[in-house]
Enzyme design. Structure first.
Site, PDB file in Angstrom:
ATOM      1  N   THR A 188       0.850  -1.194   0.000  1.00  0.00           N
ATOM      2  CA  THR A 188       0.000   0.000   0.000  1.00  0.00           C
ATOM      3  C   THR A 188       0.882   1.238   0.000  1.00  0.00           C
ATOM      4  O   THR A 188       1.897   1.281   0.696  1.00  0.00           O
ATOM      5  CB  THR A 188      -0.964   0.099   1.210  1.00  0.00           C
ATOM      6  OG1 THR A 188      -1.484   1.430   1.276  1.00  0.00           O
ATOM      7  CG2 THR A 188      -0.325  -0.204   2.545  1.00  0.00           C
ATOM      8  N   ASP A 242      -0.028   3.748   1.380  1.00  0.00           N
ATOM      9  CA  ASP A 242      -0.350   4.436   2.638  1.00  0.00           C
ATOM     10  C   ASP A 242       0.612   4.091   3.783  1.00  0.00           C
ATOM     11  O   ASP A 242       0.657   4.814   4.778  1.00  0.00           O
ATOM     12  CB  ASP A 242      -1.783   4.090   3.087  1.00  0.00           C
ATOM     13  CG  ASP A 242      -2.824   4.413   2.035  1.00  0.00           C
ATOM     14  OD1 ASP A 242      -2.535   5.242   1.144  1.00  0.00           O
ATOM     15  OD2 ASP A 242      -3.925   3.823   2.081  1.00  0.00           O
ATOM     16  N   ARG A 291       1.917  33.110  -3.951  1.00  0.00           N
ATOM     17  CA  ARG A 291       0.687  32.411  -3.575  1.00  0.00           C
ATOM     18  C   ARG A 291       0.990  31.386  -2.491  1.00  0.00           C
ATOM     19  O   ARG A 291       2.114  30.890  -2.402  1.00  0.00           O
ATOM     20  CB  ARG A 291       0.166  31.578  -4.754  1.00  0.00           C
ATOM     21  CG  ARG A 291      -0.454  32.351  -5.847  1.00  0.00           C
ATOM     22  CD  ARG A 291      -0.770  31.398  -6.988  1.00  0.00           C
ATOM     23  NE  ARG A 291      -1.473  32.081  -8.033  1.00  0.00           N
ATOM     24  CZ  ARG A 291      -1.366  31.776  -9.324  1.00  0.00           C
ATOM     25  NH1 ARG A 291      -0.564  30.797  -9.715  1.00  0.00           N
ATOM     26  NH2 ARG A 291      -2.053  32.441 -10.212  1.00  0.00           N
ATOM     27  N   ARG A 334      -4.122  28.265  -3.710  1.00  0.00           N
ATOM     28  CA  ARG A 334      -4.585  27.311  -4.728  1.00  0.00           C
ATOM     29  C   ARG A 334      -4.209  25.899  -4.296  1.00  0.00           C
ATOM     30  O   ARG A 334      -3.217  25.703  -3.591  1.00  0.00           O
ATOM     31  CB  ARG A 334      -3.913  27.581  -6.070  1.00  0.00           C
ATOM     32  CG  ARG A 334      -4.179  28.942  -6.636  1.00  0.00           C
ATOM     33  CD  ARG A 334      -5.515  29.000  -7.372  1.00  0.00           C
ATOM     34  NE  ARG A 334      -5.581  30.206  -8.144  1.00  0.00           N
ATOM     35  CZ  ARG A 334      -5.207  30.296  -9.419  1.00  0.00           C
ATOM     36  NH1 ARG A 334      -4.746  29.242 -10.056  1.00  0.00           N
ATOM     37  NH2 ARG A 334      -5.299  31.433 -10.049  1.00  0.00           N
ATOM     38  N   HIS A 353      -4.382   9.897  -7.961  1.00  0.00           N
ATOM     39  CA  HIS A 353      -3.867   8.595  -8.383  1.00  0.00           C
ATOM     40  C   HIS A 353      -2.497   8.658  -9.046  1.00  0.00           C
ATOM     41  O   HIS A 353      -1.887   7.603  -9.271  1.00  0.00           O
ATOM     42  CB  HIS A 353      -4.892   7.910  -9.296  1.00  0.00           C
ATOM     43  CG  HIS A 353      -6.139   7.529  -8.548  1.00  0.00           C
ATOM     44  ND1 HIS A 353      -7.218   8.378  -8.448  1.00  0.00           N
ATOM     45  CD2 HIS A 353      -6.449   6.427  -7.837  1.00  0.00           C
ATOM     46  CE1 HIS A 353      -8.157   7.791  -7.713  1.00  0.00           C
ATOM     47  NE2 HIS A 353      -7.719   6.615  -7.329  1.00  0.00           N
ATOM     48  N   GLN A 374       0.022   9.438  -7.621  1.00  0.00           N
ATOM     49  CA  GLN A 374       0.915   8.866  -6.600  1.00  0.00           C
ATOM     50  C   GLN A 374       0.991   7.346  -6.669  1.00  0.00           C
ATOM     51  O   GLN A 374       1.885   6.726  -6.101  1.00  0.00           O
ATOM     52  CB  GLN A 374       0.422   9.248  -5.197  1.00  0.00           C
ATOM     53  CG  GLN A 374       0.505  10.715  -4.908  1.00  0.00           C
ATOM     54  CD  GLN A 374      -0.460  11.123  -3.795  1.00  0.00           C
ATOM     55  OE1 GLN A 374      -0.070  11.237  -2.650  1.00  0.00           O
ATOM     56  NE2 GLN A 374      -1.718  11.331  -4.134  1.00  0.00           N
TER      57      GLN A 374
HETATM   58  O1  F6P Z   1      -5.139   2.772  -0.059  1.00  0.00           O
HETATM   59  C1  F6P Z   1      -4.543   3.382  -1.154  1.00  0.00           C
HETATM   60  C2  F6P Z   1      -5.339   4.578  -1.587  1.00  0.00           C
HETATM   61  O2  F6P Z   1      -4.679   5.164  -2.688  1.00  0.00           O
HETATM   62  C3  F6P Z   1      -5.614   5.612  -0.504  1.00  0.00           C
HETATM   63  O3  F6P Z   1      -4.518   6.439  -0.256  1.00  0.00           O
HETATM   64  C4  F6P Z   1      -6.813   6.316  -1.062  1.00  0.00           C
HETATM   65  O4  F6P Z   1      -7.616   6.899  -0.063  1.00  0.00           O
HETATM   66  C5  F6P Z   1      -7.556   5.214  -1.735  1.00  0.00           C
HETATM   67  O5  F6P Z   1      -6.624   4.179  -2.017  1.00  0.00           O
HETATM   68  C6  F6P Z   1      -8.229   5.637  -3.015  1.00  0.00           C
HETATM   69  O6  F6P Z   1      -8.908   4.539  -3.512  1.00  0.00           O
HETATM   70  P1  F6P Z   1      -9.585   4.471  -4.940  1.00  0.00           P
HETATM   71  O7  F6P Z   1      -8.491   4.377  -5.950  1.00  0.00           O
HETATM   72  O8  F6P Z   1     -10.418   3.245  -4.909  1.00  0.00           O
HETATM   73  O9  F6P Z   1     -10.371   5.732  -5.081  1.00  0.00           O
END
Ligand code: F6P
Length: 341
Positions: free
Chosen positions: A125, A127, A162, A265, A271, A273
């Site tokens: 993950t 995360d 900014r 801003r 995604h 990331q």
């Molecule tokens: O768990 C990985 C993650 O990218 C989280 O950081 C994020 O909240 C979630 O998945 C987003 O999920 P999805 O791609 O299903 O919107």
């Protein structure tokens, strides 16, 4: 032995490196056969497979995403789901499963193991919120992508005087925000573990402007203000009951503009990331996890998740790995706070 492999939940860079390592060692060292299950738990649930041999894993080490596909299917929530998985494993002659996923996918793996399925887990993950392992693969890549974005935001923020807000992922853990914010020299980092005080954030913003630098605020998607300070919107829930996050950056920008009179801003990295090629660190970690996972399956050491402890790859119980989320401790956040303002 025939071994099934699946990747579940949000994808991340390094999934293919795990699959490659599992198959390469499994075939060449142990002589096992593999079956790929498509789209996370949907594969074993619906018996949808794909061939997974050495040929299928050639050239995939640097490739982002997952050749197996992924989904957030939760078989535990589906009537008769566990029995269907057991039947499909038996029909396809699969003796053991290697499940590559985060808290949700591995939570299902743990419940299947409790109900007699031979499972080994691999922690993935962006995360980095899985207990039992120091790091998950995917995290380093996500942090580097976010850091590069922050570096770029600095130069354009300076040109236009900014405040720029960078919203990063991480769900209920602030690891990506903390690491990317530290590496990118953020003016302030906001994480879900510590509700923020908007007055304080605005003070940081103003003090940065006074020193003739433009503030960069890194905010985790799950960050939230102290109760009652600002109105937030509620999001939809997925099959695991998780709320879809995102939008705090925009709310913050409006509030900063209103309170400081400075233009603010937001950039939402989203995604981006999770996409693209893994860093060297993630390729090596994912490969080492894959090697250890196939060893565990070969030895029949089921109900385990491979994990990083220091520099060693070890095995921990799936129960320990999924019992609670690994969030940012106060002491780690305090280190970053020295640089705020
Ligand atoms: O768990 C990985 C993650 O990218 C989280 O950081 C994020 O909240 C979630 O998945 C987003 O999920 P999805 O791609 O299903 O919107």
């Amino acid at each position: 032995m025939r071994i099934g492999v699946l990747t579940g939940g949000g994808d991340c860079p390094g999934l293919n490196a795990v699959i490659r390592a599992v198959v390469r060692k499994g075939v060449s060292v142990y002589g096992h056969e593999f079956v790929g299950f498509r789209d996370g738990w949907r594969g074993p649930l619906e018996g949808e497979t794909m061939p997974l041999d050495i040929q299928a894993v050639r050239g995939i080490l640097p490739r982002g995403g997952t050749i197996l596909g992924s989904s957030r299917t939760n078989p535990i929530k589906i009537e008769g789901g566990v029995d269907r998985i057991k039947e499909n494993l038996a029909t396809t002659g699969v003796h053991a499963l290697i499940a590559i996923g985060g808290e949700d996918t591995l939570g299902v793996a743990k419940q299947l193991y409790d109900r007699g399925v031979n499972v080994v887990g691999v922690p993935k993950t962006i995360d980095n919120d899985l207990s039992g392992t120091d790091y998950t693969f995917g995290f380093d890549t996500a942090v580097n992508i976010a850091m590069e974005a922050i570096d770029r935001l600095h130069t354009t923020a300076e040109s236009h005087h900014r405040a720029l807000i960078c919203e990063v992922m991480g769900r209920h853990a602030g690891w990506i925000a903390l690491h990317a914010g530290m590496a990118g020299g953020a003016n302030v980092i906001l994480i879900p573990e510590k509700p923020f005080d908007i007055d304080r954030v605005c003070e940081y913003v103003e003090s940065r402007f006074r020193t003739r630098y433009s503030p960069i605020i890194v905010v985790a998607e799950g960050a939230h203000p102290i109760e009652g300070q600002m109105a937030l919107q509620a999001g939809e829930l997925d099959a695991f009951g998780h709320v879809r996050l995102g939008g705090i950056g925009e709310v913050l920008a409006r509030e900063i503009e209103k309170r400081t009179g400075k233009e603010a801003r937001t950039t939402v990295l989203g995604h981006i990331q999770r996409g693209g090629t893994p860093t060297a660190y993630d390729r090596v970690l994912a490969t080492r996890f894959g090697l250890q996972a196939i060893d565990a399956a070969h030895e029949g050491d089921y109900g385990k998740m491979v994990a990083l402890r220091g520099t060693d790859i070890v095995r921990v119980g799936l129960d320990e790995a999924t019992a609670e989320l690994k969030t940012v401790p106060v002491s780690r956040y305090s280190e970053a706070e020295v640089f705020f303002g």
